[in-house]
Design a protein around this motif. Structure first.
Motif, short mmCIF file in Angstrom:
data_model
loop_
_atom_site.label_atom_id
_atom_site.label_comp_id
_atom_site.label_asym_id
_atom_site.label_seq_id
_atom_site.Cartn_x
_atom_site.Cartn_y
_atom_site.Cartn_z
N LYS A 83 45.25 51.86 29.67
CA LYS A 83 44.50 51.84 28.43
C LYS A 83 43.24 50.99 28.56
CE LYS A 83 44.89 50.92 23.46
NZ LYS A 83 44.29 52.21 23.10
N LEU A 84 43.38 49.84 29.22
CA LEU A 84 42.27 48.90 29.35
C LEU A 84 41.73 48.91 30.78
CD1 LEU A 84 43.77 45.87 27.39
CD2 LEU A 84 42.34 47.71 26.49
N GLY A 85 40.56 48.30 30.95
CA GLY A 85 40.05 48.10 32.29
C GLY A 85 40.98 47.19 33.07
N HIS A 86 40.92 47.28 34.39
CA HIS A 86 41.85 46.50 35.23
C HIS A 86 41.15 46.14 36.54
CE1 HIS A 86 45.77 45.12 36.59
NE2 HIS A 86 45.55 45.74 37.74
N LEU A 87 41.31 44.88 36.95
CA LEU A 87 40.71 44.39 38.19
C LEU A 87 41.69 44.40 39.35
CD1 LEU A 87 38.83 41.39 36.55
CD2 LEU A 87 37.75 43.43 37.51
N GLY A 88 42.88 43.87 39.15
CA GLY A 88 43.89 43.86 40.19
C GLY A 88 43.88 42.59 41.02
N ALA A 89 45.02 42.32 41.66
CA ALA A 89 45.21 41.07 42.39
C ALA A 89 44.25 40.92 43.56
CB ALA A 89 46.66 40.98 42.88
N ASP A 90 43.98 42.01 44.29
CA ASP A 90 43.11 41.92 45.46
C ASP A 90 41.69 41.51 45.06
OD1 ASP A 90 45.20 42.65 47.05
OD2 ASP A 90 44.55 44.73 47.30
N GLN A 91 41.20 42.06 43.96
CA GLN A 91 39.84 41.75 43.53
C GLN A 91 39.75 40.33 42.96
OE1 GLN A 91 36.24 44.12 41.27
NE2 GLN A 91 38.33 44.73 40.86
N ILE A 92 40.76 39.92 42.25
CA ILE A 92 40.79 38.55 41.73
C ILE A 92 40.81 37.55 42.88
CG2 ILE A 92 42.17 36.90 40.41
CD1 ILE A 92 43.05 39.33 38.68
N ASP A 93 41.57 37.87 43.92
CA ASP A 93 41.60 37.00 45.10
C ASP A 93 40.24 36.97 45.79
OD1 ASP A 93 43.21 35.30 46.89
OD2 ASP A 93 42.85 36.89 48.36
N PHE A 94 39.55 38.11 45.79
CA PHE A 94 38.20 38.16 46.35
C PHE A 94 37.28 37.19 45.61
CE2 PHE A 94 33.97 39.93 45.43
CZ PHE A 94 33.38 39.82 46.69
N ASP A 146 43.08 41.99 32.70
CA ASP A 146 43.28 40.78 33.51
C ASP A 146 41.97 40.02 33.74
OD1 ASP A 146 42.23 42.80 35.07
OD2 ASP A 146 43.65 42.59 36.73
N ALA A 147 40.99 40.22 32.86
CA ALA A 147 39.70 39.56 33.02
C ALA A 147 39.81 38.04 32.95
CB ALA A 147 38.72 40.06 31.98
N LEU A 148 40.74 37.53 32.13
CA LEU A 148 40.86 36.08 31.98
C LEU A 148 41.19 35.40 33.30
CD1 LEU A 148 42.69 35.69 28.54
CD2 LEU A 148 40.29 35.25 29.08
N GLN A 149 41.86 36.11 34.20
CA GLN A 149 42.19 35.52 35.50
C GLN A 149 40.92 35.28 36.32
OE1 GLN A 149 45.72 37.12 37.58
NE2 GLN A 149 46.02 38.44 35.80
N VAL A 150 39.95 36.17 36.19
CA VAL A 150 38.67 35.96 36.87
C VAL A 150 37.85 34.90 36.16
CG1 VAL A 150 36.41 37.02 37.23
CG2 VAL A 150 38.45 38.15 38.06
N LEU A 151 37.78 34.99 34.83
CA LEU A 151 36.96 34.04 34.08
C LEU A 151 37.47 32.61 34.24
CD1 LEU A 151 36.38 36.12 30.84
CD2 LEU A 151 34.87 35.88 32.82
N SER A 152 38.78 32.44 34.41
CA SER A 152 39.32 31.09 34.61
C SER A 152 38.85 30.49 35.92
CB SER A 152 40.85 31.13 34.56
OG SER A 152 41.38 31.84 35.68
#
Length: 310
Positions: free
Chosen positions: A175-186, A221-227
């Protein structure tokens, strides 16, 4: 930005807004015709200076779309390119924030790629929209535009002291946009060595804030990147997808949604779904446009100018 300024910005759906910096204060006004052919000239606007970073954001060209909301999206995108090429400065780069095509066919990707070779700039960057991955999880998009990127097309680069991160949040959609664990780790590894006074600019297609989750206008999962970016003094997130102007400030992050070169979408909650809107005759171009962005090292914020399509 004060509460009053923020309230004014959030009410300006569909209008072109000029933001300039004067004495550390954000000053805003509705863009006039002069803004479409020259840099901002109001008191306090960023001066012409070769050390100033200037780039252009375009979004949602939807090459291949056929419908009454815009019967000639190719012509609209051509006008956007012409408008960029007649700006009073040569952009350091142009960024297209997704939905380059409408149905992600090879012919549509070839067409938009060829059109963008006419841009008066040295570099063109892109991120994909959900329309750029119809039926193939973005393989055709990556073949055309993702050379040298990581994972499913994300990457970063530096220029003029600013660090840019281009994100992909249009794959693995429910339903929403999604980044995923690999991109967050990047992102975690990418910013680890940066000084906290480095300005950060994020590009994505779907907003990284909860603009209107009911329509999918958010990233789960945008908050994981913004944090990971909380320690930075200046973070600016630029997105497309919603086909209208919107500005929001949360903590150290300023979010700016861009308009489109194709067709308008309704304001959040004013229609059953975000479907292309047919405007009265002669009004379409007022809902379409491009965005110019400038930055000087002495400032802590970006000066952003949204221009109607001429």
């Amino acid at each position: 930005m004060t509460r009053r300024q923020l309230a004014r910005h959030t009410g300006w759906f569909g209008a072109a807004v000029v933001l300039t910096i004067s004495g550390g204060e954000v000053i805003s006004h509705i863009a006039s015709d002069r803004d479409s052919t020259s840099a901002p000239t109001a008191a306090g606007a960023l001066p012409a200076d070769p050390a100033t970073l200037r780039f252009v954001q375009i979004s949602d060209s939807h090459i291949g779309f056929k419908g009454p909301a815009n019967t000639d999206v190719t012509g609209s995108f051509d006008r956007a390119i012409d408008q960029i090429n007649t700006l009073s400065f040569r952009p350091d780069f142009v960024m297209h924030t997704g939905d380059l095509t409408h149905l992600s066919t090879s012919a549509q990707f070839d067409q938009v790629k060829q059109m963008m070779t006419g841009l008066r700039t040295d570099r063109v960057f892109t991120v994909p929209g959900e329309h750029d991955s119809v039926g193939d999880q973005g393989r055709a998009y990556r073949a055309a535009f993702a050379e040298g990127t990581e994972g499913e097309g994300w990457y970063s680069f530096d220029t003029h002291g600013v660090h840019f991160i281009a994100l992909v949040n249009t794959l693995s959609l429910e339903k929403l946009g999604h980044l995923g664990a690999d991109q967050i780790d990047f992102v975690r590894k990418d910013v680890a060595g940066l000084s906290s006074d480095t300005p950060i600019v994020l590009f994505s297609h779907i907003p990284l804030f909860a603009m209107f989750p009911k329509w999918g206008w958010s990233t789960d999962d945008a908050l994981q990147v913004l944090s990971l970016l909380k320690r930075f003094a200046s973070v600016t997130a630029l997105n497309g997808h919603v086909h209208q102007l919107f500005t929001r400030v949360e903590g150290n992050v300023t979010f700016h949604s861009a308009t489109t070169t194709a067709y308008p979408l309704p304001k959040p909650g004013t229609a059953p779904a975000p479907t292309p809107q047919v405007l009265p005759a002669g009004q379409l171009q007022s809902a379409l446009g491009i965005r110019t962005v400038a930055y000087q090292k002495s400032e802590t914020s970006l000066a952003i100018t949204d221009l109607r399509l001429t």
